[in-house]
Motif scaffolding. Structure first.
Motif, short mmCIF file in Angstrom:
data_model
loop_
_atom_site.label_atom_id
_atom_site.label_comp_id
_atom_site.label_asym_id
_atom_site.label_seq_id
_atom_site.Cartn_x
_atom_site.Cartn_y
_atom_site.Cartn_z
N THR A 1 -33.69 -27.51 -5.96
CA THR A 1 -32.46 -28.07 -5.13
C THR A 1 -31.45 -26.90 -5.08
O THR A 1 -31.01 -26.39 -6.18
N GLY A 2 -30.78 -26.74 -3.91
CA GLY A 2 -29.57 -25.73 -3.75
C GLY A 2 -30.08 -24.65 -3.94
O GLY A 2 -31.08 -24.10 -3.59
N VAL B 1 -29.65 -19.30 -11.67
CA VAL B 1 -31.00 -18.56 -11.96
C VAL B 1 -32.23 -19.14 -11.96
O VAL B 1 -32.27 -20.27 -12.67
N ALA B 2 -33.11 -18.87 -11.25
CA ALA B 2 -34.46 -19.66 -11.34
C ALA B 2 -35.60 -18.66 -11.87
O ALA B 2 -35.80 -17.70 -11.37
N ASP B 3 -36.45 -19.11 -12.85
CA ASP B 3 -37.59 -18.41 -13.26
C ASP B 3 -38.92 -19.29 -12.84
O ASP B 3 -38.93 -20.45 -13.48
N ILE B 4 -39.26 -18.96 -11.75
CA ILE B 4 -40.68 -19.52 -11.18
C ILE B 4 -41.95 -19.20 -11.92
O ILE B 4 -42.28 -17.86 -12.02
N PRO C 1 -35.01 -21.98 1.80
CA PRO C 1 -34.08 -22.98 1.67
C PRO C 1 -33.32 -22.73 0.25
O PRO C 1 -32.05 -23.01 0.09
N PHE C 2 -33.51 -21.63 -0.52
CA PHE C 2 -33.14 -21.62 -1.80
C PHE C 2 -32.35 -20.14 -1.93
O PHE C 2 -31.97 -19.94 -3.16
N ILE C 3 -32.06 -19.52 -0.96
CA ILE C 3 -31.46 -18.20 -1.06
C ILE C 3 -30.17 -18.21 -0.07
O ILE C 3 -30.12 -18.96 0.89
N SER C 4 -29.02 -17.41 -0.58
CA SER C 4 -28.18 -17.15 0.43
C SER C 4 -28.00 -15.64 0.62
O SER C 4 -28.84 -14.82 0.20
N ALA C 5 -26.82 -14.97 1.07
CA ALA C 5 -26.97 -13.84 1.66
C ALA C 5 -26.75 -12.87 0.41
O ALA C 5 -27.35 -11.75 0.55
N GLU C 6 -26.21 -13.53 -0.82
CA GLU C 6 -26.06 -12.65 -1.89
C GLU C 6 -27.52 -12.72 -2.97
O GLU C 6 -27.25 -12.25 -4.04
N THR C 7 -28.39 -13.58 -2.56
CA THR C 7 -29.47 -13.71 -3.42
C THR C 7 -30.31 -12.55 -3.53
O THR C 7 -30.74 -11.85 -2.90
N CYS C 8 -30.76 -12.40 -5.02
CA CYS C 8 -31.84 -11.22 -5.13
C CYS C 8 -32.94 -11.71 -5.90
O CYS C 8 -32.83 -12.64 -6.83
N LEU C 9 -34.17 -11.63 -5.44
CA LEU C 9 -35.57 -11.93 -5.77
C LEU C 9 -36.01 -10.88 -6.67
O LEU C 9 -36.04 -9.57 -6.18
N TYR C 10 -36.60 -10.97 -8.01
CA TYR C 10 -37.31 -10.09 -8.70
C TYR C 10 -38.52 -10.48 -9.17
O TYR C 10 -38.70 -11.60 -9.51
N THR D 1 -39.37 -23.25 -13.99
CA THR D 1 -40.19 -24.14 -13.23
C THR D 1 -41.87 -23.63 -13.58
O THR D 1 -42.13 -22.39 -13.74
N ASP D 2 -42.71 -24.73 -13.61
CA ASP D 2 -44.14 -24.53 -13.80
C ASP D 2 -44.88 -25.56 -13.40
O ASP D 2 -44.38 -26.65 -13.52
N ILE D 3 -46.03 -25.38 -12.82
CA ILE D 3 -46.85 -26.44 -12.05
C ILE D 3 -47.83 -26.80 -13.56
O ILE D 3 -48.23 -28.13 -13.19
N SER D 4 -47.87 -26.19 -14.72
CA SER D 4 -48.74 -26.77 -15.70
C SER D 4 -47.81 -27.38 -16.64
O SER D 4 -46.75 -26.94 -17.57
#
Length: 291
Positions: free
Chosen positions: A177-178, A118-121, A230-239, A144-147
């Motif tokens: 990555t991944g 899981v990634a929290d952008i 580059p960071f998703i697959s067929a099963e990925t969900c974005l919220y 992740t955060d730019i700040s």
């Protein structure tokens, strides 16, 4: 003003802020914050006197609140999803609408589903990612955060709440990555021309970089759609959290970029369109496609 009980201090503050359209609930939060009390504990100690130092602090807080400071910044903390998060002017104050985004993810991925990446952008305080990890301890959660200043706050929150998360500094997906099964983000989405509709306390104290976006507030949705491949697959969900008038625009952005994706716009408890889910459903013959 000396030797006031908590009840008397509350009564004085109610009268003071109501003359300036303040809220009684804010005063109760400030009173409880003096000793870290719950509402029940405050009621039980109404007849107890504030110390001189507490009275000075309380009067200072009430004045700052009256001048437009958010209560959460005065106390240095905010409640979110059953936890207390450190907040300061380097981070947005977590909102109830964002908790509904967390609930949507958890509802889609029951507890028995293990080992998700899981990634929290653009994590800010870490509220989304940390809350998810606390509810699903087996998940591998990256924030992740730019700040750098925001990431420092998220690091404190992760340590205080004993959340096993990884924190990476960088712009959107840059430090990742991944591939991830779940990606979630509450990016800046307020159009610059909407400032006139916003509370003065938000404009003057919360970080503008975390609030406003160009392209009528859609800039980061365009970037996410363009950079996520580059960071998703067929099963990925974005919220995603969105502005209440952006549902159809964000849906169009992802439908155009990912023609096979299923894009769902969800309303919050107030009936406003405030969340989007993208199920990418990428076919194998699309895996190397240029979008």
């Amino acid at each position: 003003m000396s030797n006031l009980t908590f009840f008397e201090a509350q009564k004085w503050a109610f009268s003071f802020v109501e003359k300036h359209d303040g809220e009684r609930s804010a005063i109760e939060l400030l009173l409880k914050g003096l000793r870290g009390w719950s509402s029940v504990e405050l009621l039980c100690h109404y007849s107890e006197q504030l110390t001189p130092a507490e009275l000075v602090q309380f009067k200072k807080w009430v004045k700052c609140y009256n001048d437009g400071w958010p209560v959460q910044y005065l106390l240095g903390k905010a409640s979110f999803f059953g936890h207390e998060f450190k907040v300061n002017e380097n981070t947005l104050i977590p909102r109830p609408e964002t908790a509904e985004l967390v609930e949507w993810v958890l509802a889609d991925y029951p507890a028995q589903i293990q080992q998700l990446r899981v990634a929290d952008i653009g994590t800010g305080t870490g509220a989304i990612g940390i809350s998810l990890q606390k509810e699903r301890p087996a998940w591998e959660v990256t924030l992740t955060d730019i700040s750098p200043a925001a990431l420092q706050v998220a690091q404190v929150n992760a340590a205080r709440l004993k959340a096993h998360v990884r924190l990476l500094e960088g712009d959107l997906f840059a430090p990742l990555t991944g591939q991830y099964q779940v990606i979630v983000s509450n990016p800046p989405y307020i159009a610059v021309n909407e400032q006139r509709f916003m509370d003065k306390s938000v404009l003057e104290h919360e970080p503008n970089a975390a609030l406003f976006a160009s392209e009528n507030g859609l800039h980061f949705y365009h970037r996410i759609a363009a950079e996520i491949k580059p960071f998703i697959s067929a099963e990925t969900c974005l919220y995603l959290e969105i502005g209440f008038q952006q549902g159809m625009a964000v849906k169009k952005i992802f439908n155009e970029r990912f023609p096979t994706a299923s894009v769902t716009v969800k309303r919050d408890l107030a009936g406003n369109e405030r969340m989007v889910k993208v199920e990418f459903n990428i076919r194998r013959d699309e895996s190397n496609a240029d979008y």
